[in-house]
Design a protein around this motif. Structure first.
Motif, PDB file in Angstrom:
ATOM      1  N   TYR A   4       0.803  -1.219   0.000  1.00  0.00           N
ATOM      2  CA  TYR A   4       0.000   0.000   0.000  1.00  0.00           C
ATOM      3  C   TYR A   4       0.838   1.271   0.000  1.00  0.00           C
ATOM      4  N   ASP A   5       2.159   1.138   0.021  1.00  0.00           N
ATOM      5  CA  ASP A   5       3.011   2.318   0.178  1.00  0.00           C
ATOM      6  C   ASP A   5       3.393   2.978  -1.152  1.00  0.00           C
ATOM      7  N   GLY A   6       3.048   2.390  -2.266  1.00  0.00           N
ATOM      8  CA  GLY A   6       3.440   3.000  -3.530  1.00  0.00           C
ATOM      9  C   GLY A   6       2.864   2.275  -4.723  1.00  0.00           C
ATOM     10  N   ASN A   7       3.308   2.652  -5.907  1.00  0.00           N
ATOM     11  CA  ASN A   7       2.833   2.091  -7.173  1.00  0.00           C
ATOM     12  C   ASN A   7       3.930   1.172  -7.710  1.00  0.00           C
ATOM     13  N   TYR A   8       3.741  -0.171  -7.550  1.00  0.00           N
ATOM     14  CA  TYR A   8       4.803  -1.116  -7.862  1.00  0.00           C
ATOM     15  C   TYR A   8       4.344  -2.133  -8.904  1.00  0.00           C
ATOM     16  N   ASN A   9       5.321  -2.845  -9.437  1.00  0.00           N
ATOM     17  CA  ASN A   9       5.078  -3.902 -10.427  1.00  0.00           C
ATOM     18  C   ASN A   9       5.071  -5.255  -9.727  1.00  0.00           C
ATOM     19  N   TYR A  10       4.213  -6.157 -10.245  1.00  0.00           N
ATOM     20  CA  TYR A  10       4.073  -7.481  -9.657  1.00  0.00           C
ATOM     21  C   TYR A  10       4.117  -8.549 -10.759  1.00  0.00           C
ATOM     22  N   ARG A  11       4.399  -9.781 -10.357  1.00  0.00           N
ATOM     23  CA  ARG A  11       4.388 -10.900 -11.282  1.00  0.00           C
ATOM     24  C   ARG A  11       3.932 -12.154 -10.543  1.00  0.00           C
ATOM     25  N   VAL A  12       3.155 -12.968 -11.243  1.00  0.00           N
ATOM     26  CA  VAL A  12       2.671 -14.222 -10.671  1.00  0.00           C
ATOM     27  C   VAL A  12       3.786 -15.242 -10.748  1.00  0.00           C
ATOM     28  N   GLU A  13       4.184 -15.743  -9.600  1.00  0.00           N
ATOM     29  CA  GLU A  13       5.249 -16.747  -9.506  1.00  0.00           C
ATOM     30  C   GLU A  13       4.778 -17.873  -8.597  1.00  0.00           C
ATOM     31  N   GLY A  14       4.466 -19.014  -9.219  1.00  0.00           N
ATOM     32  CA  GLY A  14       4.008 -20.148  -8.429  1.00  0.00           C
ATOM     33  C   GLY A  14       2.681 -19.853  -7.751  1.00  0.00           C
ATOM     34  N   SER A  15       2.676 -19.949  -6.423  1.00  0.00           N
ATOM     35  CA  SER A  15       1.441 -19.756  -5.660  1.00  0.00           C
ATOM     36  C   SER A  15       1.321 -18.361  -5.076  1.00  0.00           C
ATOM     37  N   LYS A  16       2.180 -17.436  -5.538  1.00  0.00           N
ATOM     38  CA  LYS A  16       2.168 -16.086  -4.996  1.00  0.00           C
ATOM     39  C   LYS A  16       2.274 -15.064  -6.117  1.00  0.00           C
TER      40      LYS A  16
END
Length: 583
Positions: free
Chosen positions: A500-512
Motif C-alpha cells: 500500500y506504500d506506492g505504485n509497484y510492479n508485480y508478477r505471478v510466480e508459483g502460488s504467490k
C-alpha cells in the motif's frame, strides 16, 4: 510480687499495690507540707482527695482492677506537683499576686472542656480576654474568604498548643494567680459541679433525653438523606426534560424530512432510511417510528416536570392509556415488519459475468478504479447505501460495496469474473434482484478500468446488494495496480500481498504474486535477494557467462527458480550445462 492494699479515698474503695500506695501517700504528705497548716487545709486536702478519687475511678477497668504506679503517675500529672500548691504567708501571698498582676502574662492553652472540637478558639478567647464566639467567627471568615486558610490555621494551632490539663494550667490559662484559695476554689467548683449533676440527676428525664436525642439524630439524618434525594430528583428532572424535548423535536424534523437529504445527520437517520428496505410506504414507517420512540420520551418529559413540580396536574388516565395503546400497536407493527423483513433477506443468490483479457503473460496488465463525477467528487466518497437521482431524475440506490479479489488460474490467459449478489425471500427473487444491479467496467488493450460503484433502481430496495470482482491471473503474468486499488482490494488469502506504500510492479510466480521493485524492507512475499538477482526480462547484462539454461531447475535461498528463465549473475555449470552455482 507486690502486695496489694485496700484504701478508702474520697469515699471510694480501691485495690492498690504497695509501691503505688507509698508514692500516693508521699504525694499527699508533700501537699500537706506545702499547705503548712494554712486555713482551710483540711478542706483543700479533702477536695484534692476527692478529685484524685474521681481520676482513679475513671481508670477502673473492672471491680478487681488494681491501681499501679502508672495510674498514680498519670493522676499526679493531671493534679500537678506539690510545688504548685506551695503558699507563703499572707504578705508573701499578696506580694505574689501583685507581682503576677504586674507581669500580666497569660499562658496559651487549649480549653478542651469548654470547647466544641479541640478547644483552640476557647483558649484564644481566654488569652486575649474576648468571647470565644468572635474567635470562631474570624476562623469562619478565613475559611470562606481566605480559600480555606482558616481550617489550616486551626489545625496548626491545635497541634502546637498544649491542652490545659492540671489545675495550675487552667489557672494560668485564665490569668488567675496560682494560690491556695484559687486552687481550692477550682477544685471545689469541679467537685460541686460533678456532685450537683449526680445529685439532681433525673434518670427518667435523662433516659427520655437520650431517647429524644437519638430520635433527633435519626430524624436529622433522614432529613439530610431526603434533602439529597430531593436535590438529585430536581437535577434528574432537568436532564429528563432537556433530553425528552430535544428528542421529540428531532423526531418531528426526521418525520417531516423523510426521504430528503437534509444538512444535519441525525442519530436515527439510518433508522428512518430503513423504511426504504420494506414494502411499506415511507411515511407510514416514519409515523410508526415516531410513535414507538416519541411516546416513551414524552412520558419521560412529563416525569421530569413532575420531579421539578410535584404539584403539577396529571394529563389524565384517558390520555395515558390512549398513548400507551398507540405505543403498543406501533411496537407490534414494527415487530411484524421486522419478521417480514427477516424473510425478505433469507435467501442469497448471484449472477456471474465472465470476460477474457486478450493479453499475454509478458504484457503488463494495468488495473485501476474510477468514480463517477456525477455521483461523487472523488474516490474517497464511500457509501454502502445512498439514495440518488440520475440525469433523467430516476431514483436509484448508489453503493460503493465493490471488492476486488486476485486469484491464480491454470489457463494461459487472464480473465475477469464479475459476481453480482443480492438477497430475497427466495432464490429466484434474489437472482432477479442481482440481475438488476448496474455495474460497468472497461478493457482497453492491457488496461482494466473498473467502476468503484454500482447502481440499482430504488424499487428493488436495499437487499444486501454487492459486487465482487475476481481477477484470475496465469503463471508469469505481469501486473501493475493503480493506487486506487488499495481501497477496494479484499482477499482472505495471501496470494496477492499488495504493497500500500506506492505504485509497484508485480508478477505471478508459483502460488504467490511477487513484488518486483518493492523496497527491500517491505514485508511481502518477495523472496529474492536485496541485490535484485531476479530482474525483469529487459534488464540483463550482456555478459557471456549469463546464459539461458533451458529445462533446468535450481533452488536459490530455498526457493525454486523454474526452467528457461534468464538469471542475472555469473553461472557455473557442469559439462551437461546444468547450473551448479550462481555467484
Amino acid at each position: 510480687m507486690n502486695k496489694t492494699v485496700n484504701i478508702n479515698l474520697g469515699g471510694m474503695f480501691f485495690h492498690i499495690d504497695e509501691d503505688a500506695y507509698l508514692k500516693l501517700s508521699r504525694y499527699f504528705d508533700a501537699i500537706k507540707r506545702s499547705l503548712n497548716n494554712s486555713s482551710g487545709q483540711d478542706e483543700i486536702i479533702k477536695d484534692i482527695e476527692m478529685r484524685v478519687s474521681e481520676l482513679l475511678t475513671e481508670k477502673q477497668k473492672s471491680e478487681k482492677h488494681v491501681v499501679g504506679l502508672k495510674d498514680v503517675d498519670e493522676v499526679i500529672a493531671v493534679m500537678g506537683q506539690p510545688e504548685d500548691y506551695r503558699i507563703e504567708d499572707e504578705e508573701n501571698t499578696n506580694q505574689s499576686y501583685n507581682n503576677y498582676s504586674k507581669r500580666g502574662h497569660k499562658k496559651l492553652y487549649r480549653d478542651k472542656e469548654n470547647g466544641m472540637i479541640g478547644g483552640v478558639a476557647t483558649g484564644l478567647g481566654h488569652y486575649f480576654g474576648i468571647d470565644a464566639v468572635w474567635v470562631k467567627i474570624v476562623f469562619l471568615i478565613f475559611v470562606f474568604a481566605g480559600f480555606g486558610t482558616g481550617i489550616l490555621a486551626y489545625f496548626v494551632l491545635w497541634v502546637v498548643t498544649p491542652e490545659a490539663v492540671t489545675t495550675s494550667e487552667k489557672l494560668e490559662m485564665t490569668g488567675e494567680p496560682v494560690t491556695i484559695s484559687n486552687i481550692e476554689k477550682k477544685v471545689r467548683e469541679e467537685i460541686d459541679s460533678l456532685s450537683e449533676k449526680f445529685k439532681n440527676a433525673d434518670y427518667d428525664k435523662m433516659g427520655n433525653q437520650v431517647k429524644s436525642g437519638a430520635e433527633k439524630i435519626g430524624s436529622s439524618f433522614s432529613d439530610f438523606i431526603m434533602t439529597l434525594f430531593k436535590v438529585f430528583a430536581k437535577f434528574l428532572g432537568v436532564i429528563l426534560i432537556i433530553a425528552g424535548i430535544s428528542t421529540l423535536i428531532m423526531l418531528l424534523i426526521g418525520v417531516f424530512t423523510l426521504g430528503t437529504n437534509i444538512f444535519v445527520d441525525f442519530p436515527w437517520q439510518n433508522f428512518v432510511e430503513a423504511g426504504n428496505f420494506t414494502e411499506y410506504p415511507l411515511w407510514s414507517f416514519g409515523l410508526l417510528m415516531f410513535f414507538a420512540v416519541g411516546i416513551p420520551f414524552f412520558f419521560l418529559t412529563l416525569l421530569g416536570f413532575k420531579l421539578l413540580s410535584p404539584n403539577l396536574k396529571s394529563i389524565g388516565n384517558i390520555t395515558k392509556y390512549t398513548l400507551l395503546a398507540i405505543w403498543i400497536i406501533a411496537i407490534a407493527i414494527l415487530v411484524s415488519i421486522g419478521i417480514k423483513q427477516a424473510t425478505e433477506i433469507s435467501h442469497d443468490n448471484k449472477i456471474i459475468e465472465k470476460k477474457v483479457l486478450n493479453i499475454t503473460p509478458t504484457d503488463t496488465l494495468f488495473v485501476k478504479f474510477k468514480y463517477s463525477d456525477y455521483y461523487a467528487k472523488s474516490l474517497n466518497h464511500y457509501r454502502e447505501f445512498e439514495f440518488v437521482q440520475d440525469s433523467a431524475n430516476n431514483e436509484l440506490i448508489y453503493s460503493n460495496d465493490v471488492r476486488l479479489h486476485v486469484l491464480h488460474t491454470d489457463q494461459k490467459t487472464p480473465f475477469i469474473q464479475i459476481e453480482k449478489s443480492a438477497r430475497g425471500n427466495s432464490f429466484t427473487n434474489a437472482k432477479k434482484r442481482a440481475e438488476k444491479i448496474l455495474y460497468k467496467f472497461e478493457i482497453n488493450g492491457n488496461h482494466l478500468i473498473l467502476d468503484n460503484y454500482f447502481l440499482t433502481d430504488v424499487k428493488n430496495k436495499f437487499r444486501g446488494q454487492e459486487v465482487d470482482i475476481y481477477l484470475y491471473l496465469p503463471e508469469g503474468q505481469l501486473l501493475k495496480p493503480d493506487p486506487s486499488v488499495r481501497d477496494y482490494y479484499n482477499s482472505d488469502d495471501d496470494f496477492f500481498n499488495l504493497n500500500y506504500d506506492g505504485n509497484y510492479n508485480y508478477r505471478v510466480e508459483g502460488s504467490k504474486v511477487k513484488c518486483l521493485n518493492c523496497p527491500a524492507d517491505h514485508d511481502s512475499n518477495n523472496d529474492y535477494e536485496n541485490d535484485n538477482e531476479y530482474e525483469n526480462d529487459n534488464d540483463y547484462e550482456n555478459d557471456t557467462d549469463n546464459d539461458t539454461i533451458k529445462e533446468v531447475s535450481v533452488k536459490i535461498n530455498g526457493k525454486e527458480v523454474i526452467n528457461g528463465k534468464k538469471t542475472k549473475g555469473r553461472l557455473t555449470t557442469d559439462k551437461n550445462g546444468v547450473i551448479i552455482k550462481i555467484n
